[in-house]
Design an enzyme around this catalytic site. Structure first.
Site, PDB file in Angstrom:
ATOM      1  N   GLY A  43       0.824  -1.208   0.000  1.00  0.00           N
ATOM      2  CA  GLY A  43       0.000   0.000   0.000  1.00  0.00           C
ATOM      3  C   GLY A  43       0.850   1.247   0.000  1.00  0.00           C
ATOM      4  CG  HIS A 439     -31.677  22.527 -10.393  1.00  0.00           C
ATOM      5  ND1 HIS A 439     -30.788  23.544 -10.137  1.00  0.00           N
ATOM      6  CD2 HIS A 439     -32.838  22.867  -9.770  1.00  0.00           C
ATOM      7  CE1 HIS A 439     -31.392  24.479  -9.409  1.00  0.00           C
ATOM      8  NE2 HIS A 439     -32.631  24.079  -9.167  1.00  0.00           N
TER       9      HIS A 439
END
Length: 462
Positions: A43, A439
């Site tokens: 990682g 929206h």
């Protein structure tokens, strides 16, 4: 090792960070026999000392700010302070969960994982734990570490790096952040949210200096409003201990004092003493040099991630690692367009961009061939609801494609996905304007900006 000493792997990877493990996972998926060597934890920096832990701290800071500011939304709440032990537990739990998941992926893809400090011993082998691991190809992915400046010693006490800052056992009452790039402004933002008095020192003329100048100016305005101090345009001279902290002196003689000094002047490649020079790998200032397909001058050796002089971003490492794996597996590969990589600085407010700046566009195409449009988030309903300010700036080649999208405002990092499609698919403003954006969303602001650039503004002044 799962394989005996006579095994010759298709790919031996030195370094298990973003670039290394992405190459391992993709290579194994494509049928390559892969060995992954990592001295720490798979990682790498991103998961354990970079992207993930810093964003956890920033989110904790966001929650603190929301508690302080709840009254303006009609919510009664009180902010009682930061429990830094609990913050670190939250951060570490996030890391731990992702780490376990990544370990599971490595195991499920049957990648041979070797924990130990490796060293390149030939163009086709890496020595680790007293063994020689042979491969038909070697991928160097040893990453980077925090840098300092000449004469400035990071001691982990009062003069610290980002690694130390991530495990600091207290919220500093005051802090100087040396460096106004991504790492510097993110820590400045988080510490301010936690209650520190913060001053950022940046030698160049703006914060986040690689971003479009308008984005830098908007961030500076937001930092002033938040009470984050900064000094730009003058370089660092020296740092020294005081009775209670650290004093920083700049080249013009100006001084600043604080409890701690965070040195955030960038990250340098991890390559010294790893055998790269001895095997004839071409290098420059510690970076391994590669072509557009991530291949070094030695045919059996490639390199990716922070070790090479490309953008130091985890998602760039992922892409580079996958490119190498696919090339070695015989797939057709396409070089990475680094201008087309989305870039996000996760301070408050966020700074997000893809493509080139207005200044760069003028340099390439000529000032008379570049059109720039700014759309203020003041005209965006969801941004009003969130009480965030900022803007979206579009850079277009006249009568052509949008070549730069630059955004400042809370949650703008979540809008950069569509922005990268606009850039990478060489979209014309009129083509984006045809798309219907939901929206009320902040994403709608991208649509509105393109409507305006296409000559048919809706919620924007002509």
């Amino acid at each position: 090792m799962a394989n005996d000493a006579s095994t010759v792997f298709d790919l031996v990877i030195l370094g298990g960070g973003s670039g290394g493990y992405a190459a391992a996972l993709r290579g194994a998926q494509l049928g390559l026999d892969v060995a992954l060597i990592e001295k720490g934890k798979v990682g790498g920096t991103c998961l354990h000392n970079g992207c993930i832990p810093t964003k956890a701290l920033l989110h904790a800071g966001e929650i603190a700010d929301q508690a302080r500011e709840a009254g303006q939304f009609g919510v009664k709440a009180t902010f009682e302070g930061i429990d830094i032990e609990a913050v670190h537990k939250y951060k570490d739990d996030v890391i731990s969960g992702l780490y376990k998941g990544l370990q599971g992926l490595i195991a499920s893809r049957k990648v041979t994982y070797i924990e130990g400090e490796g060293r390149l011993s030939s163009p086709t082998s890496v020595d680790v734990n007293g063994q020689r691991v042979q491969g038909r190809h070697v991928l160097l992915a040893t990453g980077s570490v925090p840098k300092s400046l000449p004469g400035l010693e990071i001691d982990g006490n009062r003069i610290i790096s980002s690694d130390h800052a991530l495990t600091l056992d207290r919220v500093p009452q005051s802090a100087i952040v040396l460096g106004g790039g991504v790492i510097g402004v993110e820590f400045a933002s988080a510490w301010k949210s936690f209650g520190s008095e913060v001053t950022v020192i940046e030698g160049l003329k703006h914060l986040v200096p690689v971003e479009d100048e308008d984005s830098s100016k908007l961030l500076e305005r937001a930092f002033r409003k938040r009470g984050i101090k900064f000094n730009i345009g003058t370089f660092f001279e020296k740092a020294e201990y005081t009775d209670n902290g650290v004093r920083v002196t700049l080249a013009d003689g100006k001084t600043f004092e604080a409890e701690v000094l965070l040195v955030a002047v960038g990250r340098g490649p991890v390559s010294a003493g790893l055998g790269y020079d001895e095997q004839g790998v071409a290098m420059d200032r510690g970076y391994v040099l590669v072509d557009e397909y991530m291949q070094t001058n030695v045919p059996t050796i490639s390199a990716v991630g922070d070790l090479v002089p490309t953008l130091q971003l985890a998602h760039v490492g992922f892409a580079e690692g996958m490119l190498v794996a696919e090339r070695l597996a015989g797939l057709k590969t396409v070089p990475i367009d680094y201008d087309g990589v989305p870039r996000v600085t996760y301070c408050h407010p966020e700074v997000a961009s893809v493509g080139i700046t207005e200044a760069k566009a003028k340099e390439i195409y000529g000032a008379d061939k570049v059109v720039a449009l700014k759309y203020s988030l003041a005209g965006n309903g969801k941004s009003k609801i969130l009480k965030t300010a900022g803007e979206i700036k579009l850079v277009q080649v006249k009568d052509g494609a949008v070549v730069g999208v630059h955004m400042v405002g809370d949650r703008m990092g979540e809008q950069v996905g569509e922005a990268q499609l606009i850039y990478n698919w060489e979209a014309l403003p009129a083509e984006v304007a045809q798309l219907i954006h939901a929206h009320p969303t902040q994403n709608e602001a991208l649509g509105e900006a393109h409507l305006a650039l296409a000559g048919k503004p809706l919620h924007a002044h002509d």
